[in-house]
Design a protein around this motif. Structure first.
Motif, mmCIF file in Angstrom:
data_model
loop_
_atom_site.group_PDB
_atom_site.id
_atom_site.type_symbol
_atom_site.label_atom_id
_atom_site.label_comp_id
_atom_site.label_asym_id
_atom_site.label_seq_id
_atom_site.Cartn_x
_atom_site.Cartn_y
_atom_site.Cartn_z
ATOM 1 N N SER A 149 4.203 -1.764 -2.176
ATOM 2 C CA SER A 149 3.127 -1.022 -3.046
ATOM 3 C C SER A 149 3.217 0.285 -2.279
ATOM 4 O O SER A 149 3.326 0.574 -1.063
ATOM 5 C CB SER A 149 1.781 -1.774 -2.442
ATOM 6 O OG SER A 149 1.530 -1.811 -1.112
ATOM 7 N N ILE A 183 -5.497 -3.467 -7.862
ATOM 8 C CA ILE A 183 -6.042 -3.318 -6.535
ATOM 9 C C ILE A 183 -7.495 -2.415 -7.008
ATOM 10 O O ILE A 183 -7.440 -1.541 -7.706
ATOM 11 C CB ILE A 183 -5.450 -2.091 -5.674
ATOM 12 C CG1 ILE A 183 -4.089 -2.804 -4.749
ATOM 13 C CG2 ILE A 183 -6.387 -1.788 -4.238
ATOM 14 C CD1 ILE A 183 -3.200 -2.086 -4.235
ATOM 15 N N VAL A 186 -7.389 -7.186 -3.838
ATOM 16 C CA VAL A 186 -6.295 -7.164 -4.667
ATOM 17 C C VAL A 186 -6.379 -8.434 -5.556
ATOM 18 O O VAL A 186 -6.596 -9.542 -5.145
ATOM 19 C CB VAL A 186 -4.736 -7.149 -3.890
ATOM 20 C CG1 VAL A 186 -3.572 -7.494 -4.617
ATOM 21 C CG2 VAL A 186 -4.729 -6.183 -2.898
#
Length: 164
Positions: free
Chosen positions: A70, A117, A127
Motif C-alpha cells: 500500500s 481505507i 481497512v
C-alpha cells in the motif's frame, strides 16, 4: 456517508483510499473491517486522501495479517520524521478472525483484498478487507456487459420520463 472536511482540508470521516478494481477482479465472498497500525505522519497523509491501495494485498507473517504494497506518501506539513511509503502495515484483528481468514486462504484458495481505507465515526483509520476468489476473463466480460446494460436501461427509462 459524505466525507466531512475540517478547516485544514483534511478528511475526518469517510473514505481515504479505495481499490476500485478489487471488486472487479475478485468475487467478494465476505468483508471484514480491521484496524491498521500507523504512525502519526501516515495518518495525516491518509486524512489528505493521498493514499493508493490499487496494488495492495493482505497476507500472513508470523501468525498476523499485514497489508503489503500500500502506498501512503510522506506528509509534507513540516514533520521531520520519515517513513517507508510502501512498508508492510500490521492489521488489527481478533485472533479468531485471523484464524478464520488464514484458514479460508489455505483451504479455499481465496485472496485477501483490501477494498478501502476509511475513517470511522470516531476518526480511527480502518481497512475493509474482502475475502475473494479471482475472476476469470469471461466473468469480467459478463460483469462489464451487465454494468453497461444497467446504465443503458436507466438511460432509456429516464428518456421515457420515468425515474429509475
Amino acid at each position: 456517508m459524505a466525507a466531512k472536511k475540517q478547516k485544514s482540508g483534511m478528511i475526518s470521516h469517510g473514505i481515504a483510499a479505495q481499490n476500485r478494481k478489487g471488486r472487479f477482479n475478485y468475487t467478494i465472498i465476505e468483508t471484514i473491517e480491521a484496524g491498521i497500525v500507523l504512525k502519526g505522519p501516515e495518518v495525516k497523509s491518509l486524512r489528505l486522501g493521498r493514499a493508493t491501495i490499487a496494488e495492495a494485498y493482505a497476507g500472513e507473517r508470523d501468525g498476523e495479517i499485514f497489508l503489503y504494497n500500500s502506498y501512503i506518501p510522506e506528509y509534507q506539513g513540516g514533520v521531520l520524521s520519515r517513513f517507508d511509503t510502501r512498508a508492510p502495515r500490521k492489521l488489527l484483528l481478533h485472533k479468531k478472525q485471523v484464524n478464520h481468514l488464514l484458514g479460508a486462504v489455505a483451504r479455499a484458495g481465496v485472496s485477501l483484498v483490501p477494498l478501502d481505507i476509511h475513517f470511522n465515526s470516531r476518526g480511527v483509520a480502518k481497512v475493509t478487507l474482502g475475502v475473494g476468489q479471482g475472476r476469470k476473463k469471461e466473468d469480467k466480460r459478463h460483469a462489464i456487459a451487465e454494468r453497461d446494460w444497467q446504465r443503458d436501461k436507466a438511460r432509456l427509462l429516464r428518456s421515457k420520463g420515468k425515474e429509475y
